[in-house]
Scaffold this motif. Structure first.
Motif, mmCIF file in Angstrom:
data_model
loop_
_atom_site.group_PDB
_atom_site.id
_atom_site.type_symbol
_atom_site.label_atom_id
_atom_site.label_comp_id
_atom_site.label_asym_id
_atom_site.label_seq_id
_atom_site.Cartn_x
_atom_site.Cartn_y
_atom_site.Cartn_z
ATOM 1 N N SER A 6 45.279 36.206 45.424
ATOM 2 C CA SER A 6 44.943 35.255 44.362
ATOM 3 C C SER A 6 46.088 35.118 43.376
ATOM 4 C CB SER A 6 43.686 35.714 43.624
ATOM 5 O OG SER A 6 42.580 35.728 44.472
ATOM 6 N N ILE A 7 46.739 36.217 43.053
ATOM 7 C CA ILE A 7 47.876 36.168 42.134
ATOM 8 C C ILE A 7 49.022 35.377 42.742
ATOM 9 C CG2 ILE A 7 49.674 37.562 41.033
ATOM 10 C CD1 ILE A 7 47.483 39.706 40.647
ATOM 11 N N MET A 8 49.301 35.611 44.026
ATOM 12 C CA MET A 8 50.370 34.849 44.682
ATOM 13 C C MET A 8 50.038 33.364 44.719
ATOM 14 S SD MET A 8 51.823 37.187 47.802
ATOM 15 C CE MET A 8 50.266 37.604 48.541
ATOM 16 N N ALA A 9 48.779 33.023 45.006
ATOM 17 C CA ALA A 9 48.368 31.623 45.051
ATOM 18 C C ALA A 9 48.474 30.987 43.670
ATOM 19 C CB ALA A 9 46.936 31.512 45.577
ATOM 20 N N PHE A 10 48.046 31.711 42.640
ATOM 21 C CA PHE A 10 48.116 31.186 41.284
ATOM 22 C C PHE A 10 49.565 30.977 40.847
ATOM 23 C CE2 PHE A 10 48.217 31.894 36.646
ATOM 24 C CZ PHE A 10 47.466 30.800 36.260
ATOM 25 N N ALA A 11 50.432 31.931 41.150
ATOM 26 C CA ALA A 11 51.844 31.806 40.774
ATOM 27 C C ALA A 11 52.481 30.613 41.488
ATOM 28 C CB ALA A 11 52.601 33.089 41.098
ATOM 29 N N GLY A 12 52.211 30.459 42.765
ATOM 30 C CA GLY A 12 52.744 29.312 43.503
ATOM 31 C C GLY A 12 52.239 27.997 42.959
ATOM 32 N N ALA A 38 59.860 34.903 35.634
ATOM 33 C CA ALA A 38 60.134 36.128 34.882
ATOM 34 C C ALA A 38 58.926 37.058 34.902
ATOM 35 C CB ALA A 38 60.522 35.786 33.449
ATOM 36 N N ASN A 39 57.732 36.488 34.802
ATOM 37 C CA ASN A 39 56.521 37.309 34.841
ATOM 38 C C ASN A 39 56.348 37.965 36.207
ATOM 39 O OD1 ASN A 39 54.145 38.431 33.782
ATOM 40 N ND2 ASN A 39 52.939 36.786 34.697
ATOM 41 N N LEU A 40 56.623 37.234 37.270
ATOM 42 C CA LEU A 40 56.548 37.812 38.614
ATOM 43 C C LEU A 40 57.556 38.951 38.776
ATOM 44 C CD1 LEU A 40 56.167 34.627 40.819
ATOM 45 C CD2 LEU A 40 54.525 36.488 40.631
ATOM 46 N N PHE A 41 58.748 38.737 38.254
ATOM 47 C CA PHE A 41 59.804 39.742 38.354
ATOM 48 C C PHE A 41 59.431 41.014 37.598
ATOM 49 C CE2 PHE A 41 63.964 41.531 37.140
ATOM 50 C CZ PHE A 41 64.486 41.721 38.413
ATOM 51 N N GLN A 42 58.976 40.876 36.358
ATOM 52 C CA GLN A 42 58.643 42.068 35.585
ATOM 53 C C GLN A 42 57.409 42.761 36.146
ATOM 54 O OE1 GLN A 42 56.019 42.948 33.289
ATOM 55 N NE2 GLN A 42 54.875 41.091 33.698
ATOM 56 N N PHE A 45 58.042 45.386 38.818
ATOM 57 C CA PHE A 45 58.541 46.690 38.383
ATOM 58 C C PHE A 45 57.544 47.463 37.528
ATOM 59 C CE2 PHE A 45 62.400 44.294 39.281
ATOM 60 C CZ PHE A 45 63.047 45.181 40.122
ATOM 61 N N THR A 46 56.751 46.746 36.735
ATOM 62 C CA THR A 46 55.860 47.430 35.804
ATOM 63 C C THR A 46 54.421 47.508 36.288
ATOM 64 O OG1 THR A 46 55.311 45.414 34.584
ATOM 65 C CG2 THR A 46 57.257 46.648 33.856
ATOM 66 N N GLY A 47 54.027 46.595 37.155
ATOM 67 C CA GLY A 47 52.644 46.545 37.605
ATOM 68 C C GLY A 47 51.730 45.817 36.634
ATOM 69 N N PHE A 48 52.252 45.363 35.504
ATOM 70 C CA PHE A 48 51.456 44.646 34.506
ATOM 71 C C PHE A 48 51.506 43.153 34.779
ATOM 72 C CE2 PHE A 48 51.271 42.291 30.485
ATOM 73 C CZ PHE A 48 49.979 42.618 30.101
ATOM 74 N N CYS A 49 50.328 42.556 34.948
ATOM 75 C CA CYS A 49 50.250 41.117 35.193
ATOM 76 C C CYS A 49 49.050 40.565 34.435
ATOM 77 C CB CYS A 49 50.111 40.839 36.679
ATOM 78 S SG CYS A 49 50.010 39.084 37.080
ATOM 79 N N PRO A 50 49.282 39.727 33.430
ATOM 80 C CA PRO A 50 48.162 39.157 32.675
ATOM 81 C C PRO A 50 47.194 38.361 33.550
ATOM 82 C CG PRO A 50 50.222 38.772 31.518
ATOM 83 C CD PRO A 50 50.576 39.335 32.854
ATOM 84 N N ALA A 51 47.704 37.668 34.551
ATOM 85 C CA ALA A 51 46.825 36.906 35.445
ATOM 86 C C ALA A 51 45.890 37.830 36.208
ATOM 87 C CB ALA A 51 47.650 36.076 36.415
ATOM 88 N N ALA A 52 46.372 39.008 36.581
ATOM 89 C CA ALA A 52 45.520 39.970 37.294
ATOM 90 C C ALA A 52 44.379 40.431 36.408
ATOM 91 C CB ALA A 52 46.348 41.160 37.757
ATOM 92 N N VAL A 54 42.932 38.728 34.019
ATOM 93 C CA VAL A 54 41.974 37.628 33.922
ATOM 94 C C VAL A 54 41.177 37.507 35.212
ATOM 95 C CG1 VAL A 54 41.757 35.120 33.695
ATOM 96 C CG2 VAL A 54 43.333 36.374 32.221
ATOM 97 N N LEU A 55 41.838 37.568 36.351
ATOM 98 C CA LEU A 55 41.148 37.451 37.636
ATOM 99 C C LEU A 55 40.175 38.604 37.860
ATOM 100 C CD1 LEU A 55 44.080 36.177 39.864
ATOM 101 C CD2 LEU A 55 42.036 34.910 39.193
ATOM 102 N N ARG A 56 40.528 39.808 37.432
ATOM 103 C CA ARG A 56 39.607 40.947 37.530
ATOM 104 C C ARG A 56 38.338 40.701 36.726
ATOM 105 N NH1 ARG A 56 40.340 45.408 40.110
ATOM 106 N NH2 ARG A 56 42.409 46.137 40.591
ATOM 107 N N LYS A 57 38.499 40.152 35.531
ATOM 108 C CA LYS A 57 37.332 39.855 34.696
ATOM 109 C C LYS A 57 36.465 38.767 35.317
ATOM 110 C CE LYS A 57 39.150 41.572 30.457
ATOM 111 N NZ LYS A 57 38.695 41.837 29.144
ATOM 112 N N LEU A 58 37.072 37.923 36.136
ATOM 113 C CA LEU A 58 36.321 36.897 36.843
ATOM 114 C C LEU A 58 35.670 37.427 38.118
ATOM 115 C CD1 LEU A 58 38.747 33.867 36.408
ATOM 116 C CD2 LEU A 58 36.564 34.255 35.260
ATOM 117 N N GLY A 59 35.902 38.703 38.426
ATOM 118 C CA GLY A 59 35.235 39.328 39.563
ATOM 119 C C GLY A 59 36.022 39.394 40.849
ATOM 120 N N VAL A 60 37.292 39.068 40.820
ATOM 121 C CA VAL A 60 38.120 39.141 42.030
ATOM 122 C C VAL A 60 38.479 40.602 42.279
ATOM 123 C CG1 VAL A 60 40.251 38.364 43.126
ATOM 124 C CG2 VAL A 60 39.020 36.831 41.584
ATOM 125 N N ARG A 61 38.255 41.067 43.505
ATOM 126 C CA ARG A 61 38.509 42.467 43.845
ATOM 127 C C ARG A 61 39.838 42.627 44.567
ATOM 128 N NH1 ARG A 61 33.529 43.742 47.352
ATOM 129 N NH2 ARG A 61 34.283 41.810 48.174
#
Length: 70
Positions: A6-12, A38-42, A45-52, A54-61
């Motif tokens: 889902s993150i890859m699809a959203f970024a694309g 830049a967000n994909l790049f960081q 390395f960090t594992g922090f993704c704001p989109a993730a 949001v998607l978790r709160k929407l119930g995506v596993r």
């Protein structure tokens, strides 16, 4: 669909939208493309993704959660 896919699809999707906006609305929308990249790049390395978050709160596993469920 898993969280990772889902993150890859959203970024694309965001990259394509920003390119269309750059071409037809205003050239400064190119900054949205730069921000997504830049967000994909960081996040690689960090594992922090704001989109993730949001998607978790929407119930995506995640793939691990889906595999664990069986």
């Amino acid at each position: 669909m898993s969280l990772e896919r889902s993150i890859m699809a959203f970024a694309g999707f965001m990259v394509l939208v920003s390119l269309v906006l750059t071409a037809f609305v205003h050239h400064n929308f190119m900054w949205l493309t730069a921000f997504v990249g830049a967000n994909l790049f960081q996040s690689a390395f960090t594992g922090f993704c704001p989109a993730a978050m949001v998607l978790r709160k929407l119930g995506v596993r995640s793939e691990a959660e889906i595999a664990k469920q069986g």
